[in-house]
Design a protein around this motif. Sequence first.
Motif, PDB file in Angstrom:
ATOM      1  N   MET A 138       0.730  -1.265   0.258  1.00  0.00           N
ATOM      2  CA  MET A 138       0.014   0.211  -0.083  1.00  0.00           C
ATOM      3  C   MET A 138       1.011   1.020  -0.125  1.00  0.00           C
ATOM      4  SD  MET A 138      -2.077  -0.204   3.449  1.00  0.00           S
ATOM      5  CE  MET A 138      -2.925  -1.632   3.197  1.00  0.00           C
ATOM      6  N   ASP A 139      -0.209   2.133  -0.280  1.00  0.00           N
ATOM      7  CA  ASP A 139       1.036   3.715  -0.577  1.00  0.00           C
ATOM      8  C   ASP A 139       0.719   4.285   0.197  1.00  0.00           C
ATOM      9  OD1 ASP A 139       1.699   5.671  -2.224  1.00  0.00           O
ATOM     10  OD2 ASP A 139      -0.323   6.657  -1.781  1.00  0.00           O
ATOM     11  N   LEU A 140       2.326   4.854   0.691  1.00  0.00           N
ATOM     12  CA  LEU A 140       1.928   5.807   2.082  1.00  0.00           C
ATOM     13  C   LEU A 140       0.983   7.104   2.208  1.00  0.00           C
ATOM     14  CD1 LEU A 140       2.385   6.260   5.087  1.00  0.00           C
ATOM     15  CD2 LEU A 140       5.433   7.240   3.953  1.00  0.00           C
ATOM     16  N   ASP A 141       1.282   7.840   1.569  1.00  0.00           N
ATOM     17  CA  ASP A 141       0.912   8.904   1.677  1.00  0.00           C
ATOM     18  C   ASP A 141      -0.287   9.414   1.046  1.00  0.00           C
ATOM     19  OD1 ASP A 141       2.259  10.694   3.227  1.00  0.00           O
ATOM     20  OD2 ASP A 141       4.183  10.732   1.513  1.00  0.00           O
ATOM     21  N   GLY A 142      -1.357   9.780   1.500  1.00  0.00           N
ATOM     22  CA  GLY A 142      -3.337   9.369   1.212  1.00  0.00           C
ATOM     23  C   GLY A 142      -3.516   7.967   0.960  1.00  0.00           C
ATOM     24  N   VAL A 143      -2.671   7.623   2.235  1.00  0.00           N
ATOM     25  CA  VAL A 143      -3.698   6.480   1.684  1.00  0.00           C
ATOM     26  C   VAL A 143      -3.391   5.895   3.681  1.00  0.00           C
ATOM     27  CG1 VAL A 143      -3.760   3.518   2.329  1.00  0.00           C
ATOM     28  CG2 VAL A 143      -3.553   5.156  -0.186  1.00  0.00           C
ATOM     29  N   GLY A 156      -3.721   2.131  -3.266  1.00  0.00           N
ATOM     30  CA  GLY A 156      -3.206   3.491  -3.331  1.00  0.00           C
ATOM     31  C   GLY A 156      -3.827   4.457  -3.813  1.00  0.00           C
ATOM     32  N   ASP A 157      -3.782   5.730  -3.265  1.00  0.00           N
ATOM     33  CA  ASP A 157      -4.401   7.394  -3.971  1.00  0.00           C
ATOM     34  C   ASP A 157      -4.735   8.192  -5.435  1.00  0.00           C
ATOM     35  OD1 ASP A 157      -2.259   8.173  -3.573  1.00  0.00           O
ATOM     36  OD2 ASP A 157      -3.235  10.002  -1.864  1.00  0.00           O
ATOM     37  N   SER A 158      -3.784   7.522  -6.681  1.00  0.00           N
ATOM     38  CA  SER A 158      -3.250   7.423  -7.074  1.00  0.00           C
ATOM     39  C   SER A 158      -3.266   7.230  -8.862  1.00  0.00           C
ATOM     40  CB  SER A 158      -1.704   8.524  -7.832  1.00  0.00           C
ATOM     41  OG  SER A 158      -1.969   8.686  -8.504  1.00  0.00           O
ATOM     42  N   SER A 189      -0.640   6.750 -10.959  1.00  0.00           N
ATOM     43  CA  SER A 189       1.198   6.094 -10.192  1.00  0.00           C
ATOM     44  C   SER A 189       0.451   5.165  -9.369  1.00  0.00           C
ATOM     45  CB  SER A 189       1.651   7.306  -8.600  1.00  0.00           C
ATOM     46  OG  SER A 189       2.594   6.595  -8.479  1.00  0.00           O
ATOM     47  N   ASP A 190      -0.459   4.902  -8.267  1.00  0.00           N
ATOM     48  CA  ASP A 190      -0.467   3.388  -8.331  1.00  0.00           C
ATOM     49  C   ASP A 190      -1.707   2.294  -8.811  1.00  0.00           C
ATOM     50  OD1 ASP A 190       0.759   4.605  -6.110  1.00  0.00           O
ATOM     51  OD2 ASP A 190      -1.541   5.674  -5.150  1.00  0.00           O
ATOM     52  N   VAL A 191      -2.150   2.952  -9.130  1.00  0.00           N
ATOM     53  CA  VAL A 191      -3.391   2.344 -10.463  1.00  0.00           C
ATOM     54  C   VAL A 191      -3.123   1.440 -11.306  1.00  0.00           C
ATOM     55  CG1 VAL A 191      -5.635   1.495 -11.658  1.00  0.00           C
ATOM     56  CG2 VAL A 191      -5.418   3.096  -9.199  1.00  0.00           C
TER      57      VAL A 191
END
Length: 404
Positions: free
Chosen positions: A1-6, A198-200, A203-205
């Motif tokens: 999992m992503d850190l910032d925003g998650v 992730g929240d992006s 970037s994440d997806v």
Amino acid sequence: MDLDGVVRLGDAPLPGAVETLARLRAAGKELRLLTNDPRPTRHELLRRLAELGVEFVLDEIVTCGWATAARLRAAGCESVFVLGSAGLTTELRHMGIAVVTSPSEPAEAVVVGCDENLTYSDLDEAVGRIRRGAWFVATNADTSFPGPTGPRPATGAVLAAVEAAADRGPHVVGKPHPPMFRAAVEGLSEGSQAVVVGDSPHSDVLGAHQQGLRAILVSTEPVDFPSRRDFRIPDARIADLSGLLDPEVVIRRWQHPEFSWPDTVRAGVAAVVFDEAGDVLLQRRADNGMWGLPSGHVEPAETVEEAVTREVFEETGLRVRVTGLIGVYSEPESQSFVYPSGRVSHFVTSCFRCRVVEGTPGAHGAETLEAAFFSPDALPTGLLPMHPRWLDDARVGRWAAHIR
Ligand SMILES: [Mg+2]
């Protein structure tokens, strides 16, 4: 999992994060925490998370700085010149990689991270080393990060300066690029399935999908992309991390389409040139040895008609005139091309029927090995996969029937 925003926003854990992480652990899930911030070491990040009340262990933390060090070590790289933070330098040294500082010392790679004390002479040194053959590696390519008064320059901004002067692109490690996701799934239990949270979408997806992993987007807003084949469409959406425990949330199965995600969309042209006997002009391409219709891309200020007549002349030596449009082809499965640099272009190609004005075909220019007319019933083997259909459309005029 992503850190910032998650997991956190600024210096505070996000709603549901602490309890959800605890319950995932209790359920025996293996966790990896990803961040594209190349500045902190994994140890520093671990301490900061503990202050927020979020407990992780070192092996669960994947910063793009650490992943870059791991990538360099895996490639056998022993010395680097760094434009980056003290944290990045520490991670590289921990990995047994020498960080050179003096211009007289050789280095196998130049690593660009986010350097807050960057000077002109640092840039100069990095560019010179890349031009002399050092491997050009970047921790990530994000151009900015949010600051109190607006976006602030991040690694990607420094990278753009180095790239422009070195005239070469970097090997990027951070999200959405593959090395970061490979580092994240390495060491997971055999046979386990991974999902990226992730929240992006960008970037994440996208990064997860490029690696064949499923992706859950953390967002209160639905996402909308025009094509159902868009890699940035998540397989599920949750408002915050507690959504991972919601039995109502269904995760779609991601199927990787048969094309690589394009960096750019470009205008292309192709020509179907028949001679009096009804034979069609083909050229064998120097880049891949395959036969195909004369084709290329539209240059600035050119019309598509100008582009196609120029391409036919450059590739075969024939002067032609455009007599009609056969079709416009844009399917990413057949119209996306991966260049040796790794960049991917998706072409939207206008295909024209042309007739010969003058000349005889032959190899003409560096892009063509040979050029000749062929009977449509006896086409050469090794023909580009989409061209037989275009040729067929030219003969029977049924392009419109394929539109979906
Ligand atoms: Mg994020």
